[in-house]
Enzyme design. Structure first.
Site, PDB file in Angstrom:
ATOM      1  N   LYS A  54       0.834  -1.205   0.000  1.00  8.37           N
ATOM      2  CA  LYS A  54       0.000   0.000   0.000  1.00  8.37           C
ATOM      3  C   LYS A  54       0.869   1.254   0.000  1.00  8.37           C
ATOM      4  O   LYS A  54       0.626   2.189  -0.753  1.00  8.37           O
ATOM      5  CB  LYS A  54      -0.921   0.021   1.237  1.00  8.37           C
ATOM      6  CG  LYS A  54      -2.125  -0.882   1.080  1.00  8.37           C
ATOM      7  CD  LYS A  54      -2.872  -1.112   2.381  1.00  8.37           C
ATOM      8  CE  LYS A  54      -3.955  -2.169   2.155  1.00  8.37           C
ATOM      9  NZ  LYS A  54      -4.570  -2.690   3.366  1.00  8.37           N
ATOM     10  N   GLN A  98      -5.052  -1.389   9.544  1.00 10.64           N
ATOM     11  CA  GLN A  98      -4.979  -2.729   8.950  1.00 10.64           C
ATOM     12  C   GLN A  98      -5.640  -3.765   9.861  1.00 10.64           C
ATOM     13  O   GLN A  98      -5.304  -3.857  11.046  1.00 10.64           O
ATOM     14  CB  GLN A  98      -3.498  -3.085   8.701  1.00 10.64           C
ATOM     15  CG  GLN A  98      -3.288  -4.413   7.999  1.00 10.64           C
ATOM     16  CD  GLN A  98      -3.784  -4.417   6.557  1.00 10.64           C
ATOM     17  OE1 GLN A  98      -3.576  -3.470   5.804  1.00 10.64           O
ATOM     18  NE2 GLN A  98      -4.475  -5.482   6.169  1.00 10.64           N
ATOM     19  N   ASP A 121     -11.327   2.937   4.014  1.00  9.21           N
ATOM     20  CA  ASP A 121     -11.696   1.522   3.969  1.00  9.21           C
ATOM     21  C   ASP A 121     -13.205   1.364   3.782  1.00  9.21           C
ATOM     22  O   ASP A 121     -13.681   0.277   3.450  1.00  9.21           O
ATOM     23  CB  ASP A 121     -11.306   0.853   5.310  1.00  9.21           C
ATOM     24  CG  ASP A 121     -10.219  -0.192   5.123  1.00  9.21           C
ATOM     25  OD1 ASP A 121      -9.984  -0.591   3.961  1.00  9.21           O
ATOM     26  OD2 ASP A 121      -9.612  -0.598   6.130  1.00  9.21           O
TER      27      ASP A 121
END
Ligand code: NAD
Length: 292
Positions: A54, A98, A121
């Site tokens: 990422k 995460q 997200d």
């Protein structure tokens, strides 16, 4: 017949190029740069790989990347304090914590602590709710990536039936909402569904997100259907192999000979997830700063 292979790598690359061009245009015109903060708790090897990738892709499209690593035993209050600090930091347009988080941390509490405007997200209840009622918002990356892959095959979903295998908050449910918005007729199946093969055989579109290696067999697929395989499963290593093979939730070779179009694993949905994360970061940046 052999299905068209939906090339997620190429589609993701094209999306990243479009994002990079837009970031460069904005930098030239406004002198501003989107920033994405990624928080990693602990050192789960798979999460380490995702976070590294990422960060690299964020920088490659011209955005700023901020990485925060916390030990696996970090108290929840400390993680929440970091999220709060990132919410207030004007250089940060997107925040991604995460997952999975260690068991002593309440994942929902952390998700709800993220500013919905920076929730790249798309997991915050505000964004999940906006998707549900058809308002613009940040949409979860893997479902969004799956939709973009489907749109590379279908210009119009009206009259098509879609069966979604899996009802998780991060994949199954948002994929179903997106396809419903596109006028598909959507059925969500899960571990308690009866006659999964029979149900799948009725579908023009199958999206498999169950996390069971090669569960979906070739004879579950209606001839000509489009198959999106979200699953990523590592098989145990065969003799002489250091690592087991990665497979999806669909028996690819079998399904390929029946489907009209199908995503491979790897190289299908996977690459789209990070590309959509960058797309969401750019969207959050534009919305926060009122830039078009
Ligand atoms: P999850 O475990 O949260 O949910 C799985 C769902 O599948 C549940 O709703 C469950 O009811 C259903 N299910 C389980 N066994 C079933 C069965 N035998 N028949 C029918 N339904 C069954 O998983 P998730 O987070 O939604 O992820 C699903 C898969 O997608 C996993 O393999 C995961 O690794 C993968 N994934 C990939 C990406 C990506 O970037 N490509 C992102 C997220 C998840």
């Amino acid at each position: 017949m052999s299905a068209r292979i939906i090339d997620g790598k190429a589609i993701a690359q094209h999306l990243r190029e479009t994002i990079a061009a837009d970031v460069a245009r904005i930098a030239a015109r406004h002198g501003a740069q989107p920033g994405l903060a990624v928080v990693l708790v602990g050192n789960d090897p798979a999460s380490e790989v995702y976070v590294g990738s990422k960060a690299r892709q964020t920088v490659a499209v011209g955005m700023r990347s901020f990485e925060h690593r916390l030990p696996a035993d970090v108290p929840e209050t400390e993680l929440l304090a970091l999220v709060e600090q990132l919410n207030r930091d004007d250089a940060v347009d997107g925040i991604l914590v995460q997952l999975p988080l260690p068991a002593h941390i309440d994942t929902n509490r952390v998700i709800e602590a993220v500013d919905p405007g920076k929730d790249v997200d798309g997991f915050h209840p505000v964004n999940a709710g906006r998707l549900m009622i058809g308002l613009p918002g940040l949409v979860a990356c893997t479902p969004l990536g799956s939709l973009l892959l489907l749109q590379s095959v279908h210009a119009d979903f009206s009259g098509l039936s879609a069966v979604i295998l899996g009802r998780s908050n991060i994949v199954g449910k948002p994929v179903a909402q997106l396809l419903l918005q596109q006028n598909a007729t959507v059925t969500i199946a899960h571990s308690r569904t009866r006659d999964l093969p029979g149900l799948c055989r009725t579908a023009d579109i199958v999206v498999a997100a169950v996390g069971r290696p090669e569960l979906v067999r070739g004879d579950w697929i209606k001839p000509g259907a489009t198959v999106i395989d979200v699953g990523i499963n590592r098989l145990p290593p065969a003799a002489g192999e250091a690592k087991g093979r990665l497979v999806g939730d669909v028996a690819f070779e079998e399904a390929k000979s029946v489907a009209g179009a199908i995503t491979p694993v790897p190289g299908g949905v996977g690459p789209m997830t990070i590309a959509c994360l960058l797309r969401n970061t750019l969207q959050a940046f534009k919305a926060r700063r009122g830039i078009d």
